[in-house]
Design a protein around this motif. Structure first.
Motif, PDB file in Angstrom:
ATOM      1  N   LYS A 166      46.884  20.054  29.518  1.00  0.00           N
ATOM      2  CA  LYS A 166      46.388  20.874  30.595  1.00  0.00           C
ATOM      3  C   LYS A 166      44.821  20.839  30.757  1.00  0.00           C
ATOM      4  N   ARG A 167      44.374  20.649  31.843  1.00  0.00           N
ATOM      5  CA  ARG A 167      42.748  20.522  31.892  1.00  0.00           C
ATOM      6  C   ARG A 167      42.893  21.297  33.330  1.00  0.00           C
ATOM      7  N   ASN A 168      42.009  22.428  33.182  1.00  0.00           N
ATOM      8  CA  ASN A 168      42.230  23.507  34.177  1.00  0.00           C
ATOM      9  C   ASN A 168      40.667  23.226  35.161  1.00  0.00           C
ATOM     10  N   GLN A 194      35.597  37.576  50.884  1.00  0.00           N
ATOM     11  CA  GLN A 194      36.244  36.407  50.875  1.00  0.00           C
ATOM     12  C   GLN A 194      35.382  35.265  50.382  1.00  0.00           C
ATOM     13  N   SER A 195      34.144  35.339  50.721  1.00  0.00           N
ATOM     14  CA  SER A 195      33.215  34.288  50.146  1.00  0.00           C
ATOM     15  C   SER A 195      33.044  34.297  48.626  1.00  0.00           C
ATOM     16  N   ILE A 196      32.875  35.596  48.045  1.00  0.00           N
ATOM     17  CA  ILE A 196      32.780  35.627  46.670  1.00  0.00           C
ATOM     18  C   ILE A 196      34.101  35.185  46.119  1.00  0.00           C
ATOM     19  N   ALA A 197      35.198  35.500  46.639  1.00  0.00           N
ATOM     20  CA  ALA A 197      36.444  34.872  45.990  1.00  0.00           C
ATOM     21  C   ALA A 197      36.496  33.681  45.984  1.00  0.00           C
ATOM     22  N   PHE A 198      36.035  32.901  47.060  1.00  0.00           N
ATOM     23  CA  PHE A 198      36.144  31.426  47.096  1.00  0.00           C
ATOM     24  C   PHE A 198      35.044  30.818  46.066  1.00  0.00           C
ATOM     25  N   PHE A 236      36.835  30.909  42.843  1.00  0.00           N
ATOM     26  CA  PHE A 236      37.858  30.078  42.778  1.00  0.00           C
ATOM     27  C   PHE A 236      37.200  28.633  42.479  1.00  0.00           C
ATOM     28  N   SER A 237      36.247  28.303  43.320  1.00  0.00           N
ATOM     29  CA  SER A 237      35.500  27.086  43.080  1.00  0.00           C
ATOM     30  C   SER A 237      34.877  26.628  41.731  1.00  0.00           C
ATOM     31  N   ILE A 238      34.437  28.125  41.149  1.00  0.00           N
ATOM     32  CA  ILE A 238      33.786  27.903  39.572  1.00  0.00           C
ATOM     33  C   ILE A 238      34.917  27.771  38.883  1.00  0.00           C
ATOM     34  N   ASP A 239      36.259  28.539  39.014  1.00  0.00           N
ATOM     35  CA  ASP A 239      37.272  28.343  37.959  1.00  0.00           C
ATOM     36  C   ASP A 239      37.602  26.915  37.740  1.00  0.00           C
ATOM     37  N   LEU A 240      37.810  26.096  38.985  1.00  0.00           N
ATOM     38  CA  LEU A 240      38.218  24.986  39.246  1.00  0.00           C
ATOM     39  C   LEU A 240      37.388  23.878  38.321  1.00  0.00           C
ATOM     40  N   MET A 241      36.188  24.247  38.216  1.00  0.00           N
ATOM     41  CA  MET A 241      34.999  23.408  37.639  1.00  0.00           C
ATOM     42  C   MET A 241      34.966  23.531  36.130  1.00  0.00           C
ATOM     43  N   VAL A 242      35.343  24.705  35.689  1.00  0.00           N
ATOM     44  CA  VAL A 242      35.283  25.106  34.251  1.00  0.00           C
ATOM     45  C   VAL A 242      36.369  25.451  33.744  1.00  0.00           C
ATOM     46  N   GLU A 243      36.560  24.885  32.612  1.00  0.00           N
ATOM     47  CA  GLU A 243      37.893  25.094  31.975  1.00  0.00           C
ATOM     48  C   GLU A 243      38.230  26.421  31.363  1.00  0.00           C
ATOM     49  N   ASP A 244      39.372  26.622  31.184  1.00  0.00           N
ATOM     50  CA  ASP A 244      39.926  27.987  30.858  1.00  0.00           C
ATOM     51  C   ASP A 244      39.350  28.358  29.457  1.00  0.00           C
ATOM     52  N   PRO A 245      38.246  29.499  29.303  1.00  0.00           N
ATOM     53  CA  PRO A 245      37.854  29.843  27.923  1.00  0.00           C
ATOM     54  C   PRO A 245      38.932  30.030  27.025  1.00  0.00           C
ATOM     55  N   SER A 246      40.053  30.638  27.401  1.00  0.00           N
ATOM     56  CA  SER A 246      41.097  31.033  26.510  1.00  0.00           C
ATOM     57  C   SER A 246      41.606  29.956  25.714  1.00  0.00           C
ATOM     58  N   GLU A 247      41.446  28.550  26.433  1.00  0.00           N
ATOM     59  CA  GLU A 247      42.020  27.526  25.605  1.00  0.00           C
ATOM     60  C   GLU A 247      41.696  27.142  24.477  1.00  0.00           C
TER      61      GLU A 247
END
Length: 165
Positions: A156-158, A123-127, A130-141
């Motif tokens: 959209k800004r991820n 759960q800690s790793i998943a969190f 998730f936190s990193i995903d919130l701060m870094v934009e989607d690379p497929s964009e």
């Protein structure tokens, strides 16, 4: 050969598993509080105890097989339940049965605490992910510049940070 050396090893195993259980329990708040430095220290202690537990188990197995050989049985496995069956003295049989029950109980509890700790780590790793995903934009964009007026409100800004530099 008497059963006494087997009893002594079983008692040592029980004490060692008790210490391991305390260590496993102490890991929970460290995981929750993200105290990775202290968690690493505790994990190193745990590794040493696990190595000692493996050594005790090897010794128990060898002594048990030697015991069976001495009493004329030809078992290839060193199960405690078989030792209990082979003993005729009631007091020794009861002592071995109590040790067997205590070892079974402590190993079950150790397994449960370990599984809970593993879930907390996952759960800690998943969190963190998730936190990193919130701060870094989607690379497929798209990384190609598009005029803001051509997007027609589909902007959209991820993440919080623009990783395009």
């Amino acid at each position: 050969m008497s059963v006494q050396p087997i009893i002594e090893i079983l008692q040592a195993q029980l004490a060692l598993y008790g210490t391991l259980l305390e260590i496993e329990r102490s890991k929970k708040p460290l995981i929750i509080n993200n105290d990775f430095l202290q968690l690493n220290v505790v994990t190193q202690k745990e590794k040493l105890l696990v190595a000692q537990a493996e050594e005790l188990e090897r010794n128990r197995s060898l002594i048990t097989l030697r015991y069976f050989k001495d009493i004329g049985f030809r078992y290839r496995v060193s199960l405690l339940s078989e030792v209990i069956k082979s003993v005729s003295e009631l007091e020794t049989k009861q002592r071995l049965t109590r040790l067997h029950e205590q070892l079974t109980d402590i190993l079950k509890e150790l397994k449960q605490v370990n599984e809970l700790n593993q879930q907390l780590v996952q759960q800690s790793i998943a969190f963190i992910d998730f936190s990193i995903d919130l701060m870094v934009e989607d690379p497929s964009e798209d990384v190609v510049y598009q005029h803001p007026m051509n997007q027609l409100g589909n902007y959209k800004r991820n993440g919080l940070f623009d990783s395009r530099g």
